[in-house]
Design an enzyme around this catalytic site. Structure first.
Site, mmCIF file in Angstrom:
data_model
loop_
_atom_site.group_PDB
_atom_site.id
_atom_site.type_symbol
_atom_site.label_atom_id
_atom_site.label_comp_id
_atom_site.label_asym_id
_atom_site.label_seq_id
_atom_site.Cartn_x
_atom_site.Cartn_y
_atom_site.Cartn_z
ATOM 1 N N ILE A 154 26.117 20.366 37.952
ATOM 2 C CA ILE A 154 27.423 20.786 37.415
ATOM 3 C C ILE A 154 28.387 19.602 37.377
ATOM 4 C CG2 ILE A 154 29.440 22.284 37.768
ATOM 5 C CD1 ILE A 154 27.475 24.426 38.843
ATOM 6 N N ASP A 173 29.629 11.350 46.109
ATOM 7 C CA ASP A 173 28.480 12.157 46.552
ATOM 8 C C ASP A 173 27.672 11.302 47.514
ATOM 9 O OD1 ASP A 173 26.195 13.877 46.753
ATOM 10 O OD2 ASP A 173 26.694 14.684 44.793
ATOM 11 N N PRO A 204 27.731 21.579 47.015
ATOM 12 C CA PRO A 204 27.284 22.852 47.574
ATOM 13 C C PRO A 204 27.989 23.108 48.909
ATOM 14 C CG PRO A 204 25.607 21.167 47.907
ATOM 15 C CD PRO A 204 26.719 20.526 47.114
ATOM 16 N N ALA A 231 33.750 26.014 42.804
ATOM 17 C CA ALA A 231 32.451 25.937 43.483
ATOM 18 C C ALA A 231 32.354 27.025 44.555
ATOM 19 C CB ALA A 231 32.264 24.546 44.056
ATOM 20 N N ARG A 232 32.756 26.718 45.772
ATOM 21 C CA ARG A 232 32.725 27.693 46.856
ATOM 22 C C ARG A 232 34.051 27.641 47.602
ATOM 23 N NH1 ARG A 232 29.372 29.731 44.569
ATOM 24 N NH2 ARG A 232 27.278 30.404 45.162
ATOM 25 N N ASP A 256 38.613 29.253 41.240
ATOM 26 C CA ASP A 256 37.744 30.339 40.778
ATOM 27 C C ASP A 256 36.965 30.876 41.979
ATOM 28 O OD1 ASP A 256 36.630 31.957 38.642
ATOM 29 O OD2 ASP A 256 34.751 30.877 38.984
ATOM 30 N N GLU A 261 35.747 35.626 50.033
ATOM 31 C CA GLU A 261 35.805 36.501 48.858
ATOM 32 C C GLU A 261 34.664 37.519 48.792
ATOM 33 O OE1 GLU A 261 35.596 33.746 45.548
ATOM 34 O OE2 GLU A 261 33.423 33.702 45.646
ATOM 35 N N HIS A 298 35.916 34.339 40.330
ATOM 36 C CA HIS A 298 34.567 33.740 40.413
ATOM 37 C C HIS A 298 33.792 34.059 39.127
ATOM 38 C CE1 HIS A 298 31.614 31.998 43.480
ATOM 39 N NE2 HIS A 298 31.122 31.821 42.280
HETATM 40 C C1 COI Z 1 26.429 30.654 41.659
HETATM 41 O O1 COI Z 1 25.546 30.754 40.793
HETATM 42 O O2 COI Z 1 26.228 30.020 42.716
HETATM 43 C C2 COI Z 1 27.735 31.291 41.456
HETATM 44 O O3 COI Z 1 28.699 30.802 41.966
HETATM 45 C C3 COI Z 1 27.809 32.599 40.706
HETATM 46 C C4 COI Z 1 27.434 33.763 41.557
HETATM 47 C C5 COI Z 1 28.170 33.952 42.811
HETATM 48 C C6 COI Z 1 27.324 35.059 40.782
#
Ligand code: COI
Length: 335
Positions: A154, A173, A204, A231-232, A256, A261, A298
């Protein structure tokens, strides 16, 4: 072969059902998350597929192992919700989705442009018949430095798309990639934080990256930095974000993804009363009240193209492992 599919959205259902029919797989499926109340559906299933909200803690993995599960196949790219080491210790394979990065990357470019052109204020004012230009002067990407943290698929695609805007691109990275060097300069963490006008997160969620956007690191950023997290959520410390926005260190924030969440996103909470100070969702509501803070549910991944690939990955990973003993979808053993 029998498999259980959890968190199945209406758009995924016909794809998963069609593939199972084609491969001769017996399927049980539900829109519900995998958790203690739904795990029994997987009894007798050799593979289980789910998205990112299911509970894959040790007791659930124990139950799945007792029921004969050999493959856990997330349809999403992120695999932070699965206790991978424990699942492997029970003899299971752990897989994840691998859809094209374009959807999230394009969404990220959109987020950057929305932030640097004050889109939220412009839309809110226009809706209110305020057609002034006050507070709406933007910036052009060609004058800015964009820092991309995380140069996996990504991050690399974001860099490639951004290269046509003429901005200076910095990358960070621990695993560096030659493709990235065509468009961006790899720098250390302190440099990317200090020199970027825009920072976008694409790493990640791992032990090392959790809470990486801490107050200490926000303080190292440029005044007025634009911060994008598609991302997360847990990459960021929420109180650090609040501090950054309240103190105008962060000029715009686009999220996002938000910490905590799970159980909230992709569900309707319109009838709920949000009142408990201290809850992540309460803090999110507070953050969202700022005119320079954007929050979406998300959905960066959610394109027709990606949704179809994700559904395929889940079924293919299980089918390939159980019939050929290998799949390209397995999470690397060192992760
Ligand atoms: C992923 O593919 O890791 C996403 O963030 C989307 C998912 C939580 C539906």
């Amino acid at each position: 072969m029998k498999i259980a599919a959890y968190e199945v959205r209406p758009d995924e259902k016909p794809i998963i059902e069609g593939l199972c029919k084609e491969y001769g797989i017996e399927l049980v499926s539900t829109p519900a998350n995998l958790d203690a109340s739904t795990v029994d559906m997987a009894e007798g299933c050799e593979g289980v597929t789910m998205l990112g909200q299911s509970d894959l803690s040790d007791p659930i993995i124990d139950k799945l192992a007792d029921y004969g599960c050999q493959v856990l196949a997330a349809r999403c790219v992120g695999f932070d919700h699965m206790n991978r080491h424990y699942a492997r210790s029970k003899g299971m394979h752990v897989c994840h989705g691998s859809y094209a990065a374009n959807g999230v990357a394009e969404y990220t470019v959109m987020a950057i442009l929305m932030c640097i052109r004050n889109y939220k204020k412009a839309q809110a004012n226009t809706d209110d018949n305020d057609f002034t230009l006050k507070g709406k002067m933007g910036r052009e990407l060609r004058s800015l430095t964009v820092g991309v943290m995380g140069t996996g698929k990504i991050g690399r695609t974001v860099i490639q798309l951004l290269s046509s805007f003429g901005c200076r691109i910095l990358a960070y990275d621990i695993f560096q990639n030659d493709e990235v060097r065509k468009y961006a300069e790899y720098v250390d963490l302190d440099t990317i934080l200090a020199e970027s006008d825009v920072i976008t997160l694409h790493m990640p969620l791992l032990e090392d990256t959790k809470g990486m956007i801490s107050k200490e690191n926000v303080m190292k950023m440029k005044d007025g930095v634009v911060l994008i997290n598609n991302a997360r959520g847990e990459l960021c410390d929420v109180d650090a974000l609040i501090w950054g926005v309240e103190n105008e260190k962060i000029g715009a924030l686009f999220m996002d993804a938000f910490p905590g969440e799970v159980g909230i996103i992709h569900l309707g909470h319109d009838a709920d009363i949000i009142r408990t100070e201290g809850m992540p969702y309460f803090k999110l509501k507070y953050l969202r009240s700022f005119v320079n803070v954007y929050h979406t549910p998300h959905m960066a991944f959610f394109t027709q193209e990606a949704a179809e690939s994700m559904a395929r990955c889940g079924v293919d990973a299980i089918y390939e492992l159980l019939t050929k003993g290998e799949t390209q979808h397995e999470v690397p053993k060192n992760m």
